[in-house]
Design an enzyme around this catalytic site. Structure first.
Site, PDB file in Angstrom:
ATOM      1  CE  LYS A 490      -1.974  -1.167   3.881  1.00 45.46           C
ATOM      2  NZ  LYS A 490      -1.302  -2.462   4.108  1.00 45.46           N
ATOM      3  CB  SER A 558      -8.860   0.113   6.232  1.00 47.58           C
ATOM      4  OG  SER A 558      -8.283   0.061   4.958  1.00 47.58           O
TER       5      SER A 558
HETATM    6  P1  ADP Z   1       2.104  -1.878   3.294  1.00 49.73           P
HETATM    7  O1  ADP Z   1       2.110  -0.394   3.216  1.00 49.73           O
HETATM    8  O2  ADP Z   1       0.951  -2.489   2.537  1.00 49.73           O
HETATM    9  O3  ADP Z   1       2.259  -2.438   4.654  1.00 49.73           O
HETATM   10  P2  ADP Z   1       4.697  -1.656   2.170  1.00 49.73           P
HETATM   11  O4  ADP Z   1       4.492  -0.836   0.954  1.00 49.73           O
HETATM   12  O5  ADP Z   1       5.228  -0.997   3.387  1.00 49.73           O
HETATM   13  O6  ADP Z   1       3.359  -2.419   2.466  1.00 49.73           O
HETATM   14  O7  ADP Z   1       5.636  -2.867   1.833  1.00 49.73           O
HETATM   15  C1  ADP Z   1       5.551  -3.600   0.653  1.00 49.73           C
HETATM   16  C2  ADP Z   1       6.904  -4.219   0.355  1.00 49.73           C
HETATM   17  O8  ADP Z   1       6.773  -5.105  -0.751  1.00 49.73           O
HETATM   18  C3  ADP Z   1       7.915  -3.172  -0.047  1.00 49.73           C
HETATM   19  O9  ADP Z   1       9.183  -3.507   0.511  1.00 49.73           O
HETATM   20  C4  ADP Z   1       7.952  -3.314  -1.556  1.00 49.73           C
HETATM   21  O10 ADP Z   1       9.227  -2.941  -2.089  1.00 49.73           O
HETATM   22  C5  ADP Z   1       7.724  -4.781  -1.756  1.00 49.73           C
HETATM   23  N1  ADP Z   1       7.140  -5.130  -3.046  1.00 49.73           N
HETATM   24  C6  ADP Z   1       7.608  -6.087  -3.873  1.00 49.73           C
HETATM   25  N2  ADP Z   1       6.857  -6.163  -4.989  1.00 49.73           N
HETATM   26  C7  ADP Z   1       5.903  -5.242  -4.874  1.00 49.73           C
HETATM   27  C8  ADP Z   1       4.843  -4.827  -5.728  1.00 49.73           C
HETATM   28  N3  ADP Z   1       4.613  -5.393  -6.902  1.00 49.73           N
HETATM   29  N4  ADP Z   1       4.023  -3.853  -5.275  1.00 49.73           N
HETATM   30  C9  ADP Z   1       4.226  -3.276  -4.085  1.00 49.73           C
HETATM   31  N5  ADP Z   1       5.228  -3.612  -3.257  1.00 49.73           N
HETATM   32  C10 ADP Z   1       6.077  -4.590  -3.633  1.00 49.73           C
END
Ligand code: ADP
Length: 647
Positions: A490, A558
């Protein structure tokens, strides 16, 4: 029984004419007319099967020369040939039948039975007595004028007697009959009766029951049911049926109060006629009376009162009529027409008693529908101030309310409603709560009073409108609501989308879960109630930001559909764009950017979404991105392409 008609065939044209009331035989129209003008008493019987409830109801139906509902329908449909059952029915069979019917109906709802005597019509709600059926009892009691509380003379006042009395009192029943049953099994002893009444009296005073009528009866033998029993010459009161026939019904008592009628529908058959139809909940009304329409507060004068095709000189509480007003004032379904000089209050914050009726416990902070008569609004419920132990009347601390629990809480509606305290007016003070997703009725409630702060906090109108703010930024404000598991992506994707929007000269702001929890929401934890409150605050902040003309991006797990729905409803139509970052749990867990999944698996982190707390995936998100198939850039591109046409 052999000559007697079966109940089902009564009233059919082929049947012979049976022994009937003289009036019915001679003049059916006169009979029906008289029948129509009889008052109706709704009452509820409380007690368990062992207390003799079925026997008592059987006795009433048997002795009261009853006419069953289906028979009445047949009677009205076929005015030539009629039959009543009366004494022909075998008492024991009738009682067995009723008991069996109750057993079958017990888990479903309340059994309503219709009967009539010479003087009055009756609807009796037969509710199961156990604590797990509190919700059924509340349903039956909410419309009752009177309650018959049955006590087994051999057992005296029991915990359930207290519970039933408390619920009846809570639900606004002011006529209570304490029927001390099975007097034949205690030798019709006055001492036994007096001791039970003394015991009950102390309890009744404690919970605020001002008056009740105690009667020694035997449902089985018929003592003091229709006639005074020779077995209890010491009893100076009236027989039960006579009391039921003469006690004052609620609508009669409500006539002296100020006028209140909630508009059920607006009647406009042609351009010359515009009337407002509904049930008069209290007071009386005559043409020429000054009235006020709530919540707008506009006043007018009653020009006509119409009932079917006739005009009335006066209408009173308990009647359903159509009222026409002299002026073209705005008045629609759910509005209340009231006496101009004594209008009910309008408010959006209240203290209320709630009776929880759903298997799923109350979600503090979640938005439910609140239905009060024809008014339906969105409402959120605060944590209960206390729960009431229905057996001891003690107040207990509670975080939520489970099935059959009764508690007091503050509630806030999204729009003001016209109301009166339940104790003064059941129609304008009683409500139900409905789950927005399942549409189930989850609670019944009674409004106590409006919270004073609701009257003192008014929305401040400002000169620079939200449209001005948006126009200056040359954009349409939106909320891009990212939802998904922790680690689904996200924040990462929202961040990428924001960068692209900024390149395109859009004014944005990214609200991130972790950041908000460090400031605005640092007082909140991860219990369900706190999560709901977290999202509510984020929704309110996002809303203020759209007022400022911004495109807001939010990155919060959420997890609950209902809260996302709540935020959607806070915003204008089309402003909320739900973006489901669809990443399977295994993938998010394998990423474990913040090491949180590991902690949760080790049991060091409780209530972690996906592990020991649920995630409810959106059913119809505006946009869905699958991060297994799309890179961050592709996901951002996909989102931008979807929202660009929106400007
Ligand atoms: P959230 O905010 O949903 O908790 P984050 O954005 O903090 O998730 O973490 C997602 C992690 O997954 C990041 O380290 C990101 O680099 C990695 N990731 C790998 N592939 C994807 C992708 N296709 N889309 C989004 N994040 C990705």
């Amino acid at each position: 029984m052999s000559d007697a008609p079966s109940m089902a065939s009564a009233g059919k044209p082929d049947d012979a004419i049976y022994q009937t009331d003289a009036l019915i035989a001679e003049d059916i129209d006169a009979y029906l007319e008289a029948h129509q003008h009889k008052t109706m008493l709704r009452f509820i019987t409380c007690g368990s099967v062992d207390d003799g409830k079925s026997t008592l109801i059987g006795r009433l139906l048997y002795d009261a020369k009853m006419i069953f509902e289906d028979q009445l329908a047949a009677l009205e449909a076929d005015s030539k040939r009629v039959g009543t059952q009366g004494q022909e029915i075998d008492f024991a069979l009738l009682v067995d039948g009723l008991a069996a019917e109750r057993e079958q109906g017990i888990t479903i709802d309340v059994a309503y039975r219709f009967f009539a005597t010479e003087k009055r019509k009756f609807i009796v709600a037969d509710c199961p007595g156990h604590e797990q059926y509190t919700r059924n009892m509340v349903t039956g009691a909410s419309t009752a004028d009177l309650a018959v509380i049955l006590i087994d003379a051999r057992k005296g006042v029991l915990v359930q007697t207290r519970r039933h009395s408390y619920l009846c009192h809570l639900l606004g029943i002011r006529n209570i009959v304490l029927a001390v049953n099975k007097m034949d099994l205690v030798d019709y002893s006055q001492e036994v009766f007096d001791a039970i009444v003394a015991d009950y009296d102390a309890f009744a005073k404690e919970i605020g029951i001002e008056s009740y009528v105690a009667m020694p009866i035997s449902g089985f033998k018929g003592d003091n049911i229709t006639t005074l029993s020779a077995n209890m010459p010491w009893y100076r009161g009236t027989p039960l049926v006579e009391h039921l026939e003469t006690v004052e019904v609620n609508s009669a008592r409500d006539i002296d109060k100020p006028l209140r009628m909630q508009v059920q529908w607006v009647n406009r058959p042609n351009l010359d006629f515009r009337g407002f139809s509904g049930l008069i909940a209290s007071g009386s009304v005559r043409p020429g009376d000054a009235v006020r329409v709530l919540p707008s507060g506009k006043t007018s004068t009653v020009s006509r009162i119409v009932l079917f095709d006739r005009d009335l000189e006066e209408a009173v509480a308990g009647q359903s009529v159509t009222i026409c007003l002299a002026d073209e004032v705005d008045c629609s379904r759910g509005d209340v027409i009231a006496a101009a000089d004594a209008p009910p209050q309008v408010s959006d914050q209240f203290e209320a008693t709630l009776v929880w009726m759903d298997d799923e416990a109350m979600h503090v902070g979640r938005a439910y529908w609140l239905k009060l008569g024809a008014q339906t609004v969105s409402v959120t419920v605060q944590a209960p101030k206390y729960e009431i132990n229905v057996n001891t009347m003690q107040h207990l601390a509670a975080k939520t309310l489970g099935l059959n629990a009764i508690g007091v809480a503050e509630i806030a509606t999204d729009k003001p409603i016209t109301f009166e305290p339940y104790a003064e007016n059941r129609a304008l003070g009683g409500f139900i709560l409905i789950d927005k997703l399942s549409n189930r009725t989850v609670a019944a409630g009674m409004l106590h009073f409006s919270l004073r702060r609701a009257q003192n906090v008014h929305w401040q109108p400002t000169d620079i409108s939200r449209d001005t703010h948006a126009a200056m930024k040359n954009q349409t404000p939106r909320v891009l609501w990212f939802t998904g598991l922790s680690g689904s992506g996200k924040s990462t994707i929202a961040n990428e989308v924001e960068k692209r929007l900024n390149v395109m000269n859009r004014h944005t702001f990214l609200l991130d879960g972790d950041n908000v929890r460090h400031g605005l929401n640092k007082d909140l934890g991860f219990t369900e109630a706190d999560r709901i409150e977290n999202i509510r605050r984020v929704g309110e902040v996002a809303k203020l930001m759209t007022d400022a003309g911004l495109i807001v991006l939010t990155a919060f797990i959420s997890p609950f559909r209902a809260e996302r729905q709540m935020v959607r409803e806070m915003l204008a139509d089309g402003e909320f764009i739900e973006i489901f970052v669809d990443t399977p749990l295994e993938v998010a867990e394998a990423r474990d950017v913040k090491g949180l999944y590991k902690k949760a698996r080790e049991g060091k982190l409780k209530n972690f979404t996906g592990i020991d707390s649920p995630y409810e995936a959106p059913e119809m998100p505006e946009i869905r991105v699958n991060t297994v198939e799309m890179t961050v850039e592709e996901a951002a591109e996909h989102i931008i392409r979807q929202i660009l046409p929106l400007k």
